[in-house]
Design a protein around this motif. Structure first.
Motif, PDB file in Angstrom:
ATOM      1  N   LEU A 367       0.834  -1.204   0.000  1.00 30.84           N
ATOM      2  CA  LEU A 367       0.000   0.000   0.000  1.00 30.84           C
ATOM      3  C   LEU A 367       0.866   1.250   0.000  1.00 30.84           C
ATOM      4  O   LEU A 367       0.620   2.198  -0.757  1.00 30.84           O
ATOM      5  N   GLU A 368       1.899   1.258   0.808  1.00 31.08           N
ATOM      6  CA  GLU A 368       2.795   2.414   0.862  1.00 31.08           C
ATOM      7  C   GLU A 368       3.524   2.601  -0.461  1.00 31.08           C
ATOM      8  O   GLU A 368       3.620   3.730  -0.977  1.00 31.08           O
ATOM      9  N   HIS A 392      -2.934  -7.624  -7.346  1.00 28.83           N
ATOM     10  CA  HIS A 392      -3.814  -8.432  -6.501  1.00 28.83           C
ATOM     11  C   HIS A 392      -3.889  -7.846  -5.092  1.00 28.83           C
ATOM     12  O   HIS A 392      -4.973  -7.758  -4.498  1.00 28.83           O
ATOM     13  N   ARG A 393      -2.745  -7.449  -4.531  1.00 26.21           N
ATOM     14  CA  ARG A 393      -2.743  -6.856  -3.193  1.00 26.21           C
ATOM     15  C   ARG A 393      -3.473  -5.528  -3.173  1.00 26.21           C
ATOM     16  O   ARG A 393      -4.159  -5.202  -2.197  1.00 26.21           O
ATOM     17  N   VAL A 394      -3.332  -4.732  -4.216  1.00 28.59           N
ATOM     18  CA  VAL A 394      -4.028  -3.448  -4.283  1.00 28.59           C
ATOM     19  C   VAL A 394      -5.531  -3.651  -4.244  1.00 28.59           C
ATOM     20  O   VAL A 394      -6.266  -2.926  -3.543  1.00 28.59           O
ATOM     21  N   ALA A 395      -6.013  -4.651  -4.978  1.00 30.36           N
ATOM     22  CA  ALA A 395      -7.458  -4.922  -4.983  1.00 30.36           C
ATOM     23  C   ALA A 395      -7.941  -5.289  -3.584  1.00 30.36           C
ATOM     24  O   ALA A 395      -9.017  -4.842  -3.145  1.00 30.36           O
ATOM     25  N   ARG A 396      -7.147  -6.092  -2.875  1.00 30.83           N
ATOM     26  CA  ARG A 396      -7.522  -6.437  -1.494  1.00 30.83           C
ATOM     27  C   ARG A 396      -7.523  -5.212  -0.588  1.00 30.83           C
ATOM     28  O   ARG A 396      -8.416  -5.035   0.246  1.00 30.83           O
ATOM     29  N   ALA A 397      -6.518  -4.356  -0.741  1.00 31.15           N
ATOM     30  CA  ALA A 397      -6.443  -3.151   0.091  1.00 31.15           C
ATOM     31  C   ALA A 397      -7.607  -2.212  -0.185  1.00 31.15           C
ATOM     32  O   ALA A 397      -8.164  -1.610   0.741  1.00 31.15           O
ATOM     33  N   GLU A 398      -7.996  -2.081  -1.430  1.00 36.62           N
ATOM     34  CA  GLU A 398      -9.119  -1.212  -1.768  1.00 36.62           C
ATOM     35  C   GLU A 398     -10.409  -1.709  -1.128  1.00 36.62           C
ATOM     36  O   GLU A 398     -11.219  -0.909  -0.631  1.00 36.62           O
ATOM     37  N   ALA A 402     -12.121   0.488   1.645  1.00 36.90           N
ATOM     38  CA  ALA A 402     -13.250   1.121   0.951  1.00 36.90           C
ATOM     39  C   ALA A 402     -12.784   2.392   0.240  1.00 36.90           C
ATOM     40  O   ALA A 402     -13.418   3.444   0.300  1.00 36.90           O
ATOM     41  N   MET A 403     -11.652   2.293  -0.441  1.00 37.19           N
ATOM     42  CA  MET A 403     -11.075   3.408  -1.186  1.00 37.19           C
ATOM     43  C   MET A 403     -10.603   2.909  -2.540  1.00 37.19           C
ATOM     44  O   MET A 403     -10.324   1.717  -2.714  1.00 37.19           O
ATOM     45  N   SER A 404     -10.490   3.825  -3.500  1.00 37.64           N
ATOM     46  CA  SER A 404      -9.947   3.517  -4.811  1.00 37.64           C
ATOM     47  C   SER A 404      -8.567   4.139  -4.925  1.00 37.64           C
ATOM     48  O   SER A 404      -8.432   5.377  -4.931  1.00 37.64           O
ATOM     49  N   LEU A 405      -7.541   3.305  -5.006  1.00 41.07           N
ATOM     50  CA  LEU A 405      -6.172   3.818  -5.061  1.00 41.07           C
ATOM     51  C   LEU A 405      -5.823   4.407  -6.419  1.00 41.07           C
ATOM     52  O   LEU A 405      -4.745   4.993  -6.578  1.00 41.07           O
ATOM     53  N   ASP A 407      -7.630   6.791  -7.578  1.00 39.64           N
ATOM     54  CA  ASP A 407      -8.038   8.180  -7.386  1.00 39.64           C
ATOM     55  C   ASP A 407      -6.952   8.891  -6.580  1.00 39.64           C
ATOM     56  O   ASP A 407      -6.636   8.480  -5.453  1.00 39.64           O
ATOM     57  N   PRO A 408      -6.343   9.974  -7.087  1.00 41.06           N
ATOM     58  CA  PRO A 408      -5.235  10.629  -6.374  1.00 41.06           C
ATOM     59  C   PRO A 408      -5.598  11.074  -4.960  1.00 41.06           C
ATOM     60  O   PRO A 408      -4.793  10.928  -4.034  1.00 41.06           O
ATOM     61  N   SER A 409      -6.809  11.637  -4.784  1.00 42.79           N
ATOM     62  CA  SER A 409      -7.176  12.120  -3.456  1.00 42.79           C
ATOM     63  C   SER A 409      -7.349  10.962  -2.475  1.00 42.79           C
ATOM     64  O   SER A 409      -6.936  11.053  -1.306  1.00 42.79           O
ATOM     65  N   GLU A 410      -7.944   9.848  -2.927  1.00 43.38           N
ATOM     66  CA  GLU A 410      -8.116   8.710  -2.032  1.00 43.38           C
ATOM     67  C   GLU A 410      -6.793   7.995  -1.782  1.00 43.38           C
ATOM     68  O   GLU A 410      -6.578   7.434  -0.701  1.00 43.38           O
ATOM     69  N   ARG A 411      -5.907   8.032  -2.755  1.00 42.74           N
ATOM     70  CA  ARG A 411      -4.571   7.465  -2.541  1.00 42.74           C
ATOM     71  C   ARG A 411      -3.834   8.259  -1.465  1.00 42.74           C
ATOM     72  O   ARG A 411      -3.170   7.691  -0.596  1.00 42.74           O
ATOM     73  N   GLN A 412      -3.961   9.581  -1.521  1.00 38.95           N
ATOM     74  CA  GLN A 412      -3.336  10.416  -0.495  1.00 38.95           C
ATOM     75  C   GLN A 412      -3.972  10.155   0.871  1.00 38.95           C
ATOM     76  O   GLN A 412      -3.280  10.100   1.895  1.00 38.95           O
ATOM     77  N   ARG A 413      -5.279   9.989   0.896  1.00 46.11           N
ATOM     78  CA  ARG A 413      -5.986   9.697   2.140  1.00 46.11           C
ATOM     79  C   ARG A 413      -5.512   8.368   2.725  1.00 46.11           C
ATOM     80  O   ARG A 413      -5.274   8.264   3.944  1.00 46.11           O
ATOM     81  N   ALA A 414      -5.354   7.358   1.872  1.00 48.60           N
ATOM     82  CA  ALA A 414      -4.895   6.055   2.351  1.00 48.60           C
ATOM     83  C   ALA A 414      -3.479   6.136   2.914  1.00 48.60           C
ATOM     84  O   ALA A 414      -3.171   5.547   3.970  1.00 48.60           O
ATOM     85  N   TYR A 415      -2.614   6.875   2.235  1.00 48.09           N
ATOM     86  CA  TYR A 415      -1.232   6.976   2.712  1.00 48.09           C
ATOM     87  C   TYR A 415      -1.152   7.733   4.030  1.00 48.09           C
ATOM     88  O   TYR A 415      -0.358   7.394   4.913  1.00 48.09           O
TER      89      TYR A 415
END
Length: 431
Positions: A367-368, A392-398, A402-405, A407-415
């Motif tokens: 994720l990082e 595959h790991r990205v799909a599990r993390a999303e 409950a975020m879409s990596l 999407d730049p804003s949601e990627r920033q939120r996840a990080y």
């Protein structure tokens, strides 16, 4: 100072954390003018008799500020040697009836720090002090754990230190030996220049004794280790790896010393970045934070920022083990968010649940890497994985977050959630 010493005499180990007690004692002892004031303040906050020996004389005070009524045998419950330039210069102690309290070790540590600066500045126990025992010095009775006041002088502070080391049953102080040339790096002096409550005159004396000029830019460096036994080696390698100019008088490396069992400090002269070349350092389990270059009187500010930078060092696969506070930018503010607020946020709890899964650490590393790189292929290269495994790991993390990596804003939120979790996780030894 009187406001501090009039507070409850027995700090609760449950109500007050170690950092709170350290801050309290630093504020209490930072402004004392002489040994008598130091011992009186210590006795008041401890709620029992406190004492100090200095070059063959003894000073004892009870909590009310006067001389203890009982004369003769002195029975310290917790003691600490005062060292200056790697040599014993005296001793401080408290005489608590019964078992020592948990905060007594912190109290005597801070007493020793203040006493070291007083001794070097001429503020030690005065000869003929009516409450100090005049020419008496504490010497250890063979085979006992007590100290007796004997007439005629009990020998030098160095002899006292040897007696402490050899006496059966003697309480052993932590090993605060330093690793700079010519005794540079005495922990008490290093603490003195980094303490925000230390008067400027005493800070200047401490800098002088460390072989550093009283002017010119300097940087504080925080070295934090996962295991206490690794701190000595980490300090040595970090001091060697930092590209510091020789100190003013010694021609050696920058002064450094142990402050806590897992935290050490280096005082780095000059405005340079401090990034050396050569050996690979810091190693695993070591985090190094660089504070900004400041004037000597602002070294406590540099130290505070160095400690914050060390919390980010090696925090994940994309973080170096040496972090410059100036390069963190606004990210450093994440370290100031209260732990309770960070750990209870829904995004952070979702990250915590993800890491709790069997392959959780690998999921967080992926994720990082995805959040910090420009593509899945670049993240896969960083992690030494095939890009399909990363996908595959990205799909599990999303699904877990409950975020879409994508999407730049949601990627920033996840990080941001990953950072907040790692900064405040219970197993983060950098804290």
């Amino acid at each position: 100072m009187y406001g501090l010493t009039s507070s409850p005499a027995h700090p609760s180990s449950e109500a007050e954390t170690a950092p709170a007690l350290l801050a309290r004692f630093d504020a209490l002892f930072g402004g004392v003018a002489d040994a008598d004031e130091l011992v009186r303040a210590a006795a008041r906050v401890a709620g029992c008799t406190a004492g100090m020996s200095d070059h063959g004389r003894v000073l004892r005070r009870c909590p009310a500020g006067g001389v203890p009524e009982a004369a003769g045998e002195v029975v310290p419950s917790t003691r600490r040697l005062v060292t200056v330039g790697g040599r014993a210069a005296g001793e401080v102690w408290v005489e608590r009836p019964g078992e020592p309290l948990p905060f007594d070790a912190l109290l005597t540590e801070r007493m020793a720090l203040a006493a070291a600066v007083l001794v070097t500045g001429g503020g030690g126990v005065a000869a003929g002090d009516p409450g100090g025992g005049g020419p008496f010095a504490p010497t250890r009775r063979p085979g006992t754990g007590t100290v007796s006041a004997q007439g005629g002088g009990g020998g030098t502070a160095q002899a006292q230190a040897q007696a402490h080391a050899q006496a059966p049953g003697a309480a052993q102080a932590p090993d605060h030996r330093v690793w700079g040339p010519a005794g540079l790096g005495d922990p008490a002096l290093v603490q003195a220049v980094l303490s925000a409550s230390m008067p400027e005159t005493q800070r200047s004396r401490a800098l002088h004794l460390l072989g550093l000029p009283p002017a010119g830019p300097m940087r504080a460096v925080a070295v934090v280790v996962a295991e206490p036994r690794a701190l000595q080696g980490a300090l040595r390698s970090s001091a060697a790896g930092l590209s510091a100019p020789p100190t003013a008088r010694s021609g050696g490396t920058a002064p450094h010393g142990v402050l806590w069992p897992r935290v050490g400090a280096i005082v780095l002269p000059g405005p340079g970045t401090g990034r050396g070349t050569g050996a690979v350092w810091p190693g695993p389990g070591v985090a190094v934070g660089l504070g900004p270059a400041v004037a000597p009187e602002r070294l406590p500010e540099s130290w505070a920022q160095a400690r914050r930078a060390a919390r980010f060092a090696g925090l994940g696969p994309t973080w170096p083990r040496l972090v410059d506070a100036a390069e963190l930018g606004a990210q450093v503010l994440l370290a100031d968010i209260p732990e309770d607020a960070a750990l209870t946020h829904p995004d952070v709890t979702a990250v915590a649940r993800l890491e709790a899964e069997p392959d959780g650490p690998q999921m967080l590393a992926t994720l990082e890497a995805v959040c910090r790189t420009r593509s899945l292929r670049e993240a896969a290269k960083l992690l030494s994985l095939h890009h399909s495994s990363v996908a595959h790991r990205v799909a599990r993390a999303e699904r877990a977050l409950a975020m879409s990596l994508s999407d730049p804003s949601e990627r920033q939120r996840a990080y941001t959630a990953v950072l907040l979790w790692r900064l405040n996780a219970p197993d983060n030894w950098r804290n």
